[in-house]
Scaffold this motif. Structure first.
Motif, PDB file in Angstrom:
ATOM      1  N   PRO A 173       0.837  -1.205   0.000  1.00  0.00           N
ATOM      2  CA  PRO A 173       0.000   0.000   0.000  1.00  0.00           C
ATOM      3  C   PRO A 173       0.866   1.247   0.000  1.00  0.00           C
ATOM      4  CG  PRO A 173      -0.765  -1.591   1.640  1.00  0.00           C
ATOM      5  CD  PRO A 173       0.568  -2.073   1.160  1.00  0.00           C
ATOM      6  N   GLN A 174       0.590   2.173  -0.913  1.00  0.00           N
ATOM      7  CA  GLN A 174       1.360   3.410  -1.000  1.00  0.00           C
ATOM      8  C   GLN A 174       0.803   4.499  -0.082  1.00  0.00           C
ATOM      9  OE1 GLN A 174       4.201   3.420  -2.904  1.00  0.00           O
ATOM     10  NE2 GLN A 174       3.651   1.256  -3.103  1.00  0.00           N
ATOM     11  N   ASN A 175      -0.493   4.406   0.224  1.00  0.00           N
ATOM     12  CA  ASN A 175      -1.138   5.371   1.106  1.00  0.00           C
ATOM     13  C   ASN A 175      -2.363   4.701   1.705  1.00  0.00           C
ATOM     14  OD1 ASN A 175      -3.247   5.545  -0.892  1.00  0.00           O
ATOM     15  ND2 ASN A 175      -1.911   6.930  -2.044  1.00  0.00           N
ATOM     16  N   ASN A 176      -3.295   5.461   2.224  1.00  0.00           N
ATOM     17  CA  ASN A 176      -4.465   4.880   2.872  1.00  0.00           C
ATOM     18  C   ASN A 176      -5.561   4.466   1.905  1.00  0.00           C
ATOM     19  OD1 ASN A 176      -3.429   5.114   5.475  1.00  0.00           O
ATOM     20  ND2 ASN A 176      -4.108   7.236   5.655  1.00  0.00           N
ATOM     21  N   ALA A 177      -5.316   4.577   0.596  1.00  0.00           N
ATOM     22  CA  ALA A 177      -6.388   4.265  -0.348  1.00  0.00           C
ATOM     23  C   ALA A 177      -5.963   3.410  -1.533  1.00  0.00           C
ATOM     24  CB  ALA A 177      -7.016   5.565  -0.876  1.00  0.00           C
ATOM     25  N   THR A 178      -4.687   3.430  -1.926  1.00  0.00           N
ATOM     26  CA  THR A 178      -4.267   2.697  -3.111  1.00  0.00           C
ATOM     27  C   THR A 178      -2.983   1.910  -2.865  1.00  0.00           C
ATOM     28  OG1 THR A 178      -2.976   4.549  -3.987  1.00  0.00           O
ATOM     29  CG2 THR A 178      -5.295   4.399  -4.663  1.00  0.00           C
ATOM     30  N   ALA A 179      -2.760   0.943  -3.767  1.00  0.00           N
ATOM     31  CA  ALA A 179      -1.520   0.169  -3.768  1.00  0.00           C
ATOM     32  C   ALA A 179      -1.142  -0.083  -5.221  1.00  0.00           C
ATOM     33  CB  ALA A 179      -1.690  -1.150  -3.025  1.00  0.00           C
ATOM     34  N   ASP A 180       0.094   0.242  -5.586  1.00  0.00           N
ATOM     35  CA  ASP A 180       0.584  -0.029  -6.936  1.00  0.00           C
ATOM     36  C   ASP A 180       1.147  -1.439  -6.997  1.00  0.00           C
ATOM     37  OD1 ASP A 180      -0.038   2.523  -7.859  1.00  0.00           O
ATOM     38  OD2 ASP A 180       1.862   3.330  -7.140  1.00  0.00           O
ATOM     39  N   GLY A 190      -1.176  -2.704 -12.045  1.00  0.00           N
ATOM     40  CA  GLY A 190      -2.502  -2.449 -11.519  1.00  0.00           C
ATOM     41  C   GLY A 190      -2.451  -1.431 -10.400  1.00  0.00           C
ATOM     42  N   VAL A 191      -3.516  -0.676 -10.277  1.00  0.00           N
ATOM     43  CA  VAL A 191      -3.701   0.189  -9.116  1.00  0.00           C
ATOM     44  C   VAL A 191      -4.851  -0.413  -8.329  1.00  0.00           C
ATOM     45  CG1 VAL A 191      -4.292   2.483  -8.282  1.00  0.00           C
ATOM     46  CG2 VAL A 191      -2.866   2.228 -10.319  1.00  0.00           C
ATOM     47  N   LEU A 192      -4.534  -0.952  -7.197  1.00  0.00           N
ATOM     48  CA  LEU A 192      -5.528  -1.601  -6.350  1.00  0.00           C
ATOM     49  C   LEU A 192      -5.979  -0.615  -5.281  1.00  0.00           C
ATOM     50  CD1 LEU A 192      -6.333  -4.677  -6.707  1.00  0.00           C
ATOM     51  CD2 LEU A 192      -4.223  -3.996  -7.816  1.00  0.00           C
ATOM     52  N   HIS A 193      -7.274  -0.470  -5.146  1.00  0.00           N
ATOM     53  CA  HIS A 193      -7.848   0.399  -4.127  1.00  0.00           C
ATOM     54  C   HIS A 193      -8.199  -0.446  -2.903  1.00  0.00           C
ATOM     55  CE1 HIS A 193      -8.382   3.718  -7.069  1.00  0.00           C
ATOM     56  NE2 HIS A 193      -8.415   2.698  -7.905  1.00  0.00           N
ATOM     57  N   HIS A 194      -8.041   0.124  -1.736  1.00  0.00           N
ATOM     58  CA  HIS A 194      -8.334  -0.644  -0.526  1.00  0.00           C
ATOM     59  C   HIS A 194      -8.970   0.250   0.525  1.00  0.00           C
ATOM     60  CE1 HIS A 194      -4.762   1.040   1.540  1.00  0.00           C
ATOM     61  NE2 HIS A 194      -4.178   0.950   0.353  1.00  0.00           N
TER      62      HIS A 194
END
Length: 229
Positions: A173-180, A190-194
């Motif tokens: 996770p790169q921040n509180n909302a996405t992970a590259d 992919g850009v995964l949202h979490h």
């Protein structure tokens, strides 16, 4: 402390479904609020999925045909442009839909013992992911569940499932909302949202698309979908 995001403006209630346009993805959440002893959560989630797909395609349930690839990923022979995926856990389920782009979703209830999760991470996760998990022992269980859901959503988007090694790619996770995510073997990205959501407990949700480097990113809507189930 776990902070649910279900109240954020990016997640809203919908019924009927919003229109699915090219370049946009739709992530639907559904919380099953009462039990049916004669029907498991998996069966109820599958029924909900069929309702959603039939609604999108303006067909009856009898006309809806869902097939599976040799790797087990479901697809629609009558509408191969409509990509979808389903996940369920606890008393909740999630569906992702997208036109023209492969997608995946994973929903995991936060539960279990930290020592068990650590053993799984040591055996199956990428070394960089193991180091990231170790940075915050206090929230290890939440971080593990978040990472697991991101990795599984990526594998489901690719259509490989757990036939692909979990250590073969890194999905921090790169921040509180996405992970590259980058699969170095295939060049797919992919850009995964979490997010963390709350119903009968806390859940980690991850969803996203499997695309080539040149593709524009999918723009997502996240909705709480109400049905008669």
């Amino acid at each position: 402390m776990i902070e649910p995001v279900a109240g954020l403006p990016s997640i809203y209630r919908c019924d009927p479904l919003p229109e699915l346009r090219a370049g946009e993805g739709l992530c639907l959440l559904h919380h099953f609020e009462y039990s049916r002893p004669e029907q498991s959560l998996r069966e109820r989630a599958q029924c909900w999925l069929r309702q959603v797909l039939a609604n999108c395609l303006s067909v009856t349930d009898e006309q809806l045909i869902i097939a599976r690839t040799p790797q087990g990923k479901p697809w629609l022979p009558g509408a191969p442009w409509l990509h979808f995926n389903l996940s369920h856990s606890g008393a909740s389920a999630a569906i992702v839909l997208c036109s023209g782009t492969e997608v995946g979703v994973d929903l995991e209830r936060i539960s279990g013992k930290v020592e068990v999760k650590k053993a799984i991470a040591r055996r199956f996760f990428h070394p960089d992911e193991q180091r990231w998990l170790a940075e915050d022992e206090e929230h290890y269980l939440v971080r593990f569940t978040r990472l697991w859901s991101i990795k599984e959503a990526w594998l489901k988007a690719r259509g490989t499932g757990l036939t692909q090694s979990l250590a073969s790619f890194c999905a921090l996770p790169q921040n509180n909302a996405t992970a590259d995510v980058l699969d170095e073997h295939t060049g797919e990205r992919g850009v995964l949202h979490h997010a963390v959501i709350e119903n009968d407990g806390f859940y980690c949700l991850a969803y996203g698309a499997c695309q080539t480097r040149k593709d524009l990113p999918v723009i997502w809507q996240v909705c709480l979908h109400r049905t008669g189930n």
